[in-house]
Design a protein around this motif. Sequence first.
Motif, PDB file in Angstrom:
ATOM      1  N   ALA A  16       8.371  11.937 -21.314  1.00  0.00           N
ATOM      2  CA  ALA A  16       9.381  12.225 -20.287  1.00  0.00           C
ATOM      3  C   ALA A  16       9.000  13.471 -19.495  1.00  0.00           C
ATOM      4  CB  ALA A  16      10.749  12.403 -20.934  1.00  0.00           C
ATOM      5  N   VAL A  17       8.470  14.487 -20.172  1.00  0.00           N
ATOM      6  CA  VAL A  17       8.012  15.694 -19.476  1.00  0.00           C
ATOM      7  C   VAL A  17       6.841  15.353 -18.552  1.00  0.00           C
ATOM      8  CG1 VAL A  17       6.943  17.957 -19.776  1.00  0.00           C
ATOM      9  CG2 VAL A  17       8.826  17.264 -21.268  1.00  0.00           C
ATOM     10  N   ALA A  18       5.902  14.554 -19.069  1.00  0.00           N
ATOM     11  CA  ALA A  18       4.767  14.142 -18.239  1.00  0.00           C
ATOM     12  C   ALA A  18       5.241  13.343 -17.032  1.00  0.00           C
ATOM     13  CB  ALA A  18       3.788  13.309 -19.069  1.00  0.00           C
ATOM     14  N   GLN A  19       6.255  12.502 -17.247  1.00  0.00           N
ATOM     15  CA  GLN A  19       6.832  11.732 -16.144  1.00  0.00           C
ATOM     16  C   GLN A  19       7.433  12.654 -15.090  1.00  0.00           C
ATOM     17  OE1 GLN A  19       6.835   8.435 -15.758  1.00  0.00           O
ATOM     18  NE2 GLN A  19       8.545   7.892 -14.444  1.00  0.00           N
ATOM     19  N   ALA A  20       8.135  13.689 -15.538  1.00  0.00           N
ATOM     20  CA  ALA A  20       8.745  14.637 -14.604  1.00  0.00           C
ATOM     21  C   ALA A  20       7.678  15.355 -13.780  1.00  0.00           C
ATOM     22  CB  ALA A  20       9.588  15.651 -15.375  1.00  0.00           C
ATOM     23  N   LEU A  21       6.605  15.770 -14.419  1.00  0.00           N
ATOM     24  CA  LEU A  21       5.553  16.494 -13.713  1.00  0.00           C
ATOM     25  C   LEU A  21       4.798  15.579 -12.748  1.00  0.00           C
ATOM     26  CD1 LEU A  21       4.285  18.575 -16.748  1.00  0.00           C
ATOM     27  CD2 LEU A  21       5.439  19.484 -14.725  1.00  0.00           C
ATOM     28  N   TYR A  22       4.520  14.359 -13.207  1.00  0.00           N
ATOM     29  CA  TYR A  22       3.845  13.388 -12.324  1.00  0.00           C
ATOM     30  C   TYR A  22       4.699  13.105 -11.092  1.00  0.00           C
ATOM     31  CZ  TYR A  22       4.117   8.497 -10.853  1.00  0.00           C
ATOM     32  OH  TYR A  22       4.327   7.361 -10.125  1.00  0.00           O
ATOM     33  N   LEU A  23       5.969  12.812 -11.305  1.00  0.00           N
ATOM     34  CA  LEU A  23       6.841  12.482 -10.183  1.00  0.00           C
ATOM     35  C   LEU A  23       7.151  13.695  -9.317  1.00  0.00           C
ATOM     36  CD1 LEU A  23       9.300   9.940 -11.796  1.00  0.00           C
ATOM     37  CD2 LEU A  23       7.801   9.525  -9.838  1.00  0.00           C
ATOM     38  N   GLY A  24       7.171  14.888  -9.924  1.00  0.00           N
ATOM     39  CA  GLY A  24       7.381  16.089  -9.124  1.00  0.00           C
ATOM     40  C   GLY A  24       6.315  16.238  -8.059  1.00  0.00           C
ATOM     41  N   GLY A  25       5.057  15.924  -8.433  1.00  0.00           N
ATOM     42  CA  GLY A  25       3.973  16.000  -7.457  1.00  0.00           C
ATOM     43  C   GLY A  25       4.000  14.865  -6.456  1.00  0.00           C
ATOM     44  N   THR A  26       4.202  13.635  -6.952  1.00  0.00           N
ATOM     45  CA  THR A  26       4.191  12.502  -6.034  1.00  0.00           C
ATOM     46  C   THR A  26       5.430  12.474  -5.135  1.00  0.00           C
ATOM     47  OG1 THR A  26       5.123  11.100  -7.784  1.00  0.00           O
ATOM     48  CG2 THR A  26       2.739  11.054  -7.494  1.00  0.00           C
ATOM     49  N   ALA A  27       6.529  13.120  -5.573  1.00  0.00           N
ATOM     50  CA  ALA A  27       7.711  13.211  -4.705  1.00  0.00           C
ATOM     51  C   ALA A  27       7.386  13.941  -3.416  1.00  0.00           C
ATOM     52  CB  ALA A  27       8.855  13.916  -5.435  1.00  0.00           C
ATOM     53  N   ILE A  28       6.470  14.886  -3.499  1.00  0.00           N
ATOM     54  CA  ILE A  28       6.045  15.607  -2.295  1.00  0.00           C
ATOM     55  C   ILE A  28       5.374  14.640  -1.326  1.00  0.00           C
ATOM     56  CG2 ILE A  28       4.458  17.389  -1.448  1.00  0.00           C
ATOM     57  CD1 ILE A  28       5.012  18.880  -4.112  1.00  0.00           C
ATOM     58  N   ALA A  29       4.512  13.765  -1.881  1.00  0.00           N
ATOM     59  CA  ALA A  29       3.866  12.761  -1.032  1.00  0.00           C
ATOM     60  C   ALA A  29       4.889  11.781  -0.471  1.00  0.00           C
ATOM     61  CB  ALA A  29       2.796  12.020  -1.832  1.00  0.00           C
ATOM     62  N   GLY A 146      12.327  11.640 -14.420  1.00  0.00           N
ATOM     63  CA  GLY A 146      12.425  11.604 -12.968  1.00  0.00           C
ATOM     64  C   GLY A 146      13.582  12.413 -12.416  1.00  0.00           C
ATOM     65  N   ILE A 147      14.577  12.703 -13.262  1.00  0.00           N
ATOM     66  CA  ILE A 147      15.707  13.502 -12.776  1.00  0.00           C
ATOM     67  C   ILE A 147      15.239  14.908 -12.429  1.00  0.00           C
ATOM     68  CG2 ILE A 147      17.968  14.442 -13.389  1.00  0.00           C
ATOM     69  CD1 ILE A 147      18.284  12.041 -15.284  1.00  0.00           C
ATOM     70  N   ALA A 148      14.452  15.508 -13.316  1.00  0.00           N
ATOM     71  CA  ALA A 148      13.910  16.835 -13.025  1.00  0.00           C
ATOM     72  C   ALA A 148      13.028  16.790 -11.786  1.00  0.00           C
ATOM     73  CB  ALA A 148      13.116  17.350 -14.226  1.00  0.00           C
ATOM     74  N   ALA A 149      12.253  15.700 -11.659  1.00  0.00           N
ATOM     75  CA  ALA A 149      11.398  15.567 -10.480  1.00  0.00           C
ATOM     76  C   ALA A 149      12.227  15.465  -9.209  1.00  0.00           C
ATOM     77  CB  ALA A 149      10.509  14.331 -10.626  1.00  0.00           C
ATOM     78  N   ALA A 150      13.351  14.746  -9.292  1.00  0.00           N
ATOM     79  CA  ALA A 150      14.215  14.592  -8.123  1.00  0.00           C
ATOM     80  C   ALA A 150      14.793  15.933  -7.679  1.00  0.00           C
ATOM     81  CB  ALA A 150      15.344  13.616  -8.441  1.00  0.00           C
ATOM     82  N   LEU A 151      15.144  16.774  -8.656  1.00  0.00           N
ATOM     83  CA  LEU A 151      15.750  18.057  -8.332  1.00  0.00           C
ATOM     84  C   LEU A 151      14.721  19.078  -7.856  1.00  0.00           C
ATOM     85  CD1 LEU A 151      18.222  18.301 -11.348  1.00  0.00           C
ATOM     86  CD2 LEU A 151      18.787  17.750  -8.972  1.00  0.00           C
ATOM     87  N   LEU A 152      13.511  19.017  -8.440  1.00  0.00           N
ATOM     88  CA  LEU A 152      12.531  20.064  -8.172  1.00  0.00           C
ATOM     89  C   LEU A 152      11.444  19.670  -7.184  1.00  0.00           C
ATOM     90  CD1 LEU A 152      12.040  21.438 -11.813  1.00  0.00           C
ATOM     91  CD2 LEU A 152      13.480  22.376  -9.992  1.00  0.00           C
ATOM     92  N   PRO A 154      11.012  17.561  -4.346  1.00  0.00           N
ATOM     93  CA  PRO A 154      11.203  17.755  -2.906  1.00  0.00           C
ATOM     94  C   PRO A 154      11.520  19.203  -2.530  1.00  0.00           C
ATOM     95  CG  PRO A 154      12.380  15.815  -3.669  1.00  0.00           C
ATOM     96  CD  PRO A 154      11.916  16.541  -4.898  1.00  0.00           C
ATOM     97  N   SER A 155      12.240  19.915  -3.411  1.00  0.00           N
ATOM     98  CA  SER A 155      12.552  21.316  -3.119  1.00  0.00           C
ATOM     99  C   SER A 155      11.292  22.163  -3.107  1.00  0.00           C
ATOM    100  CB  SER A 155      13.534  21.860  -4.162  1.00  0.00           C
ATOM    101  OG  SER A 155      14.756  21.160  -4.113  1.00  0.00           O
ATOM    102  N   ILE A 156      10.409  21.931  -4.087  1.00  0.00           N
ATOM    103  CA  ILE A 156       9.137  22.658  -4.118  1.00  0.00           C
ATOM    104  C   ILE A 156       8.324  22.339  -2.866  1.00  0.00           C
ATOM    105  CG2 ILE A 156       6.909  22.829  -5.301  1.00  0.00           C
ATOM    106  CD1 ILE A 156       8.432  22.382  -7.939  1.00  0.00           C
TER     107      ILE A 156
END
Length: 408
Positions: A16-29, A146-152, A154-156
């Motif tokens: 789940a942590v790896a998912q958050a980090l992966y999606l955090g980066g791809t959310a930017i794309a 993905g919830i952490a990715a959603a919050l962080l 796009p903001s990052i």
Amino acid sequence: MLRRAASFRSTVFRLAVAQALYLGGTAIAFAFSGIIGGRLAPDPSLSTLPAALMTVATMLTTIPASLLMGRFGRRIGFVAGAAAGSVGAGVAAWGIAQGSFALFCAGNALLGTYQAFAMYYRFAAAEAADERGKGAQAVGWVLTGGIAAALLGPSIGAWSRTAIPTVEFAGSYLAAVPLSLLALGVVATLALAPPSASVTAGARRPLGLIARQPVFIAAVVNAVVAYAVMSFVMTASPLAIVAAGHGVDAAASLTRWHLLGMFAPSFVTGKLVARIGPVSVLLAGGAVVLASLFGALAGNSALHFNAALLVLGVGWNLLYVAATALLTQSYWPAERARVQGLNEFLVFGGTAAASLAAGAVQTKLGWEIVTQSAAPLVILAMGVTSWAALHGRKRPAEALDADRQQSS
């Protein structure tokens, strides 16, 4: 027993942590690639080409990635994927700085390679479940990252887009580099069992026989439609919201709401699948996606965009988790790598076409056509699900026994 349960929880948490980090980066794309592509591309209709190439790279990598992990184990593949992600984000940032559309596309393609390996996080969680009924729940728990990715994410991306004052958005992609490196560190610590003898040398059926099962057809059709429709609408939405006069920051906010819709339901979707079955959840997911597509016509305010993409994400979550659970019922252990690889290849083949078409449809025809042209696919998926429910009433174990007799 307690040790096994603790190991399972630890594995799912790390995934789940790896998912958050992966999606955090791809959310930017997701948020900015269409906007950047529009600035760098020689033709505005090619604005979503970088996003499409990201998906094409995912499609082309899924089968080799699955076969690699089927032979050498999940951890090696996950580490390789995260390494590709860190390089890809750096190359994309370099392309922005150089004003090179080709380099920007290449960087996004490498991010697609990362995505291909990350798509198997959910399967790794399902395989780690010590009880069959926990497989769908494990998938849902991983997707909560993905919830952490959603919050962080796009903001990052929004905060760092002006970090290099002379080159807008280069800082956004540079911010994705450490996220990928952190993910690499997390997946490198996973205690995943190597492929067992039953996986590497067990009985296997012809792929065509597997693919003719109603359970397989329904799982793949729903996964393809869920991802293709989501990608088609999501890729076009930043262009649409900016064209409606709401600005670049509104595109980041839109991505945030969409990702929340995609992953927040994961706390309950797995339990829902276990309780009422994947078919019911698939039909409910299709209905929710249709509601989002028709609801998108209600207005052009930022609130309307955010609400439509939020609901679209919820529908995608229901379809994705239920389709994954259904797919695991279609194969034997030794068939896992081939079947999962074929599923991901088909999913991202459809998604690549959808991503590439999104820019041209939005630019030439507008947001209304984007949303309404996706509806027939959802209706088709719901029809296939109903057909599979009527023609695939055998329990999975009985169906697999019948296939074993046919293949012997």
